[in-house]
Design an enzyme around this catalytic site. Structure first.
Site, PDB file in Angstrom:
ATOM      1  N   ASP A   1      61.043 126.440 -12.677  1.00 50.76           N
ATOM      2  CA  ASP A   1      60.882 124.981 -12.689  1.00 50.76           C
ATOM      3  C   ASP A   1      60.458 124.521 -14.080  1.00 50.76           C
ATOM      4  OD1 ASP A   1      61.446 124.825 -10.002  1.00 50.76           O
ATOM      5  OD2 ASP A   1      59.389 124.492  -9.355  1.00 50.76           O
TER       6      ASP A   1
ATOM      7  N   ARG B   1      69.241 123.302 -12.964  1.00 49.56           N
ATOM      8  CA  ARG B   1      68.990 122.164 -12.073  1.00 49.56           C
ATOM      9  C   ARG B   1      68.759 120.958 -12.985  1.00 49.56           C
ATOM     10  NH1 ARG B   1      63.523 122.927  -9.603  1.00 49.56           N
ATOM     11  NH2 ARG B   1      64.557 124.205  -8.039  1.00 49.56           N
TER      12      ARG B   1
HETATM   13  C1  LIG Z   1      65.066 120.042  -5.611  1.00 47.56           C
HETATM   14  C2  LIG Z   1      64.241 119.318  -6.638  1.00 47.56           C
HETATM   15  C3  LIG Z   1      63.557 120.053  -7.600  1.00 47.56           C
HETATM   16  C4  LIG Z   1      62.821 119.397  -8.573  1.00 47.56           C
HETATM   17  N1  LIG Z   1      62.251 120.122  -9.595  1.00 47.56           N
HETATM   18  C5  LIG Z   1      61.638 119.491 -10.606  1.00 47.56           C
HETATM   19  C6  LIG Z   1      61.167 120.193 -11.759  1.00 47.56           C
HETATM   20  O1  LIG Z   1      61.323 121.411 -11.895  1.00 47.56           O
HETATM   21  N2  LIG Z   1      60.552 119.473 -12.726  1.00 47.56           N
HETATM   22  C7  LIG Z   1      60.380 118.110 -12.644  1.00 47.56           C
HETATM   23  O2  LIG Z   1      59.828 117.512 -13.574  1.00 47.56           O
HETATM   24  N3  LIG Z   1      60.790 117.432 -11.555  1.00 47.56           N
HETATM   25  C8  LIG Z   1      61.413 118.075 -10.551  1.00 47.56           C
HETATM   26  N4  LIG Z   1      61.869 117.366  -9.475  1.00 47.56           N
HETATM   27  C9  LIG Z   1      61.453 115.956  -9.289  1.00 47.56           C
HETATM   28  C10 LIG Z   1      62.392 115.006  -9.974  1.00 47.56           C
HETATM   29  O3  LIG Z   1      62.274 115.155 -11.368  1.00 47.56           O
HETATM   30  C11 LIG Z   1      62.103 113.543  -9.613  1.00 47.56           C
HETATM   31  O4  LIG Z   1      60.814 113.206  -9.976  1.00 47.56           O
HETATM   32  C12 LIG Z   1      62.257 113.227  -8.136  1.00 47.56           C
HETATM   33  O5  LIG Z   1      63.337 113.909  -7.577  1.00 47.56           O
HETATM   34  C13 LIG Z   1      62.486 111.721  -7.973  1.00 47.56           C
HETATM   35  O6  LIG Z   1      63.679 111.335  -8.608  1.00 47.56           O
HETATM   36  P1  LIG Z   1      65.004 110.939  -7.825  1.00 47.56           P
HETATM   37  O7  LIG Z   1      66.146 111.396  -8.658  1.00 47.56           O
HETATM   38  O8  LIG Z   1      64.971 111.460  -6.461  1.00 47.56           O
HETATM   39  O9  LIG Z   1      65.060 109.366  -7.881  1.00 47.56           O
HETATM   40  P2  LIG Z   1      64.004 108.254  -7.492  1.00 47.56           P
HETATM   41  O10 LIG Z   1      64.666 106.967  -7.776  1.00 47.56           O
HETATM   42  O11 LIG Z   1      62.708 108.517  -8.184  1.00 47.56           O
HETATM   43  O12 LIG Z   1      63.814 108.470  -5.959  1.00 47.56           O
HETATM   44  C14 LIG Z   1      64.764 108.039  -5.026  1.00 47.56           C
HETATM   45  C15 LIG Z   1      64.064 107.947  -3.672  1.00 47.56           C
HETATM   46  O13 LIG Z   1      63.712 109.279  -3.236  1.00 47.56           O
HETATM   47  C16 LIG Z   1      62.431 109.292  -2.609  1.00 47.56           C
HETATM   48  N5  LIG Z   1      61.556 110.220  -3.361  1.00 47.56           N
HETATM   49  C17 LIG Z   1      61.772 110.676  -4.608  1.00 47.56           C
HETATM   50  N6  LIG Z   1      60.813 111.563  -4.973  1.00 47.56           N
HETATM   51  C18 LIG Z   1      59.955 111.649  -3.935  1.00 47.56           C
HETATM   52  C19 LIG Z   1      58.781 112.397  -3.702  1.00 47.56           C
HETATM   53  N7  LIG Z   1      58.264 113.236  -4.621  1.00 47.56           N
HETATM   54  N8  LIG Z   1      58.169 112.249  -2.505  1.00 47.56           N
HETATM   55  C20 LIG Z   1      58.683 111.430  -1.579  1.00 47.56           C
HETATM   56  N9  LIG Z   1      59.804 110.701  -1.733  1.00 47.56           N
HETATM   57  C21 LIG Z   1      60.449 110.806  -2.891  1.00 47.56           C
HETATM   58  C22 LIG Z   1      61.943 107.880  -2.594  1.00 47.56           C
HETATM   59  O14 LIG Z   1      62.279 107.316  -1.345  1.00 47.56           O
HETATM   60  C23 LIG Z   1      62.713 107.201  -3.699  1.00 47.56           C
HETATM   61  O15 LIG Z   1      62.866 105.838  -3.472  1.00 47.56           O
HETATM   62  C24 LIG Z   1      62.678 117.988  -8.522  1.00 47.56           C
HETATM   63  C25 LIG Z   1      63.352 117.256  -7.554  1.00 47.56           C
HETATM   64  C26 LIG Z   1      64.146 117.896  -6.636  1.00 47.56           C
HETATM   65  C27 LIG Z   1      64.907 117.072  -5.647  1.00 47.56           C
END
Ligand SMILES: Cc1cc2nc3c(=O)[nH]c(=O)nc-3n(C[C@H](O)[C@H](O)[C@H](O)COP(=O)(O)OP(=O)(O)OC[C@H]3O[C@@H](n4cnc5c(N)ncnc54)[C@H](O)[C@@H]3O)c2cc1C
Length: 298
Positions: free
Chosen positions: A123, A173
């Protein structure tokens, strides 16, 4: 502002309430619970990647314990009939204490995973660790091809990083990025992050490198599908990824039914309270999501 208020009030919330809210996002406290969650997700057609909660350890002993837990997890994942895929955070392996220590522990884990046929994804954490994490990936992937890392679309540097990794057909990723970073190094505007996200996905797909499209954002899901279609990318070159508990199951099921690979990130562990509080404090937006999701089933 409202999200910051929720975070400020969190220490006043009884532990059981925080647990009730976190439950949706965490598979449980032990490996057995994580394995059950993965089996259930498999029955729904999803792949999984398992993560042990915990990061930023403060002593070598804690880092060693975390390493040993991962070594055990590799054996569990290998013997259960689930996707052989694990995610791990470098600071859980002591990267904040010593780069040599983290390198040693992560190498041990990656070697063991290699023997067991388990894929490891490193990650990406906050910016002080970006170079070290990418260096580690670069060094290890030569010997261990079942390895990937993560690039965050909010970082200005990410297109350059992706180009380098795409050129060696690495495995990435792509996510937006969850930490708070300064405007000097990271886009702050949601649309700029989205546009950069799509550039990174396109770069990976054009190069033929494998990409995990990790987002819950419907716009990014739609646009990524358009790129895949436009470039005629075969389904073995990418997967969609989502966090356990985020209420977009119907959308994910639709992707599965269209034949796309969808992987769910399944965190578990006894560190759930510290982990949840830290995440919320770091990025109050997450508090807003969690609150909103309380009222959404799917
Ligand atoms: C499989 C996976 C692995 C990840 N690994 C990393 C990593 O290694 N490093 C890193 O910095 N980030 C990581 N992330 C987090 C990522 O960077 C984002 O912060 C997160 O996914 C929110 O962005 P989004 O693209 O979903 O869009 P957004 O516009 O932020 O979210 C869209 C919708 O998804 C829902 N949502 C999003 N995040 C959350 C949450 N945490 N809890 C509850 N609901 C949520 C909400 O309903 C929101 O309105 C990961 C995310 C995923 C899906």
């Amino acid at each position: 502002m409202f999200n910051k208020l929720i975070v400020a009030l969190m220490p006043l919330a009884p532990r059981f309430i925080v647990k009730m809210i976190s439950k949706r996002y965490i598979a449980g406290e032990d490996t057995a619970s994580a394995m059950v969650a993965c089996q259930q997700l498999k029955q729904q057609g999803f792949l999984t990647t398992v993560d042990i909660l915990g990061e930023s350890v403060t002593s070598n002993d804690q880092a060693r314990e975390a390493r040993d837990s991962y070594l055990e997890l590799i054996m569990e994942v290998a013997k259960n009939n689930i996707a052989k895929n694990i995610s791990l955070k470098p600071t859980a392996m002591g990267l904040g204490l010593s780069e040599d220590l983290a390198n040693e522990y992560i190498t041990t884990i990656v070697q063991k995973a290699h023997e067991a046929g388990v894929f490891i994804r490193i990650d990406m954490e906050d910016s002080p660790y970006t170079d070290q994490t990418l260096d580690m990936y670069d060094r290890l992937r030569i010997k261990y091809p079942q390895l990937g890392t993560v690039i965050q679309a909010y970082m200005h540097r990410s297109l350059d990083d992706v180009k380098k990794i795409a050129a060696i057909t690495g495995n990435l990723r792509i996510c937006k990025g969850i930490y708070k970073e300064s405007p000097q190094i990271a886009y702050q505007d949601a649309d700029e992050v989205r546009q950069n996200y799509l550039k990174l996905v396109r770069e990976m797909l054009v190069s033929g490198a494998y990409v995990g499209i990790a987002t819950h954002d419907p716009f990014l899901l739609d646009e990524s599908l358009k790129i895949i279609d436009e470039l005629k990318i075969t389904k073995d070159k990418y997967e969609f990824q989502a966090l356990l508990g985020v209420p977009i199951v119907k959308r994910l099921e639709a992707l599965v039914s269209m034949g796309h690979r969808v992987r769910i990130y399944v965190p578990f562990g006894s560190e759930w309270y510290a982990y949840s509080s830290r995440r919320l404090k770091e990025n109050p937006d997450v508090a807003g999501y969690v609150l909103k999701n309380l009222f959404v089933q799917n």
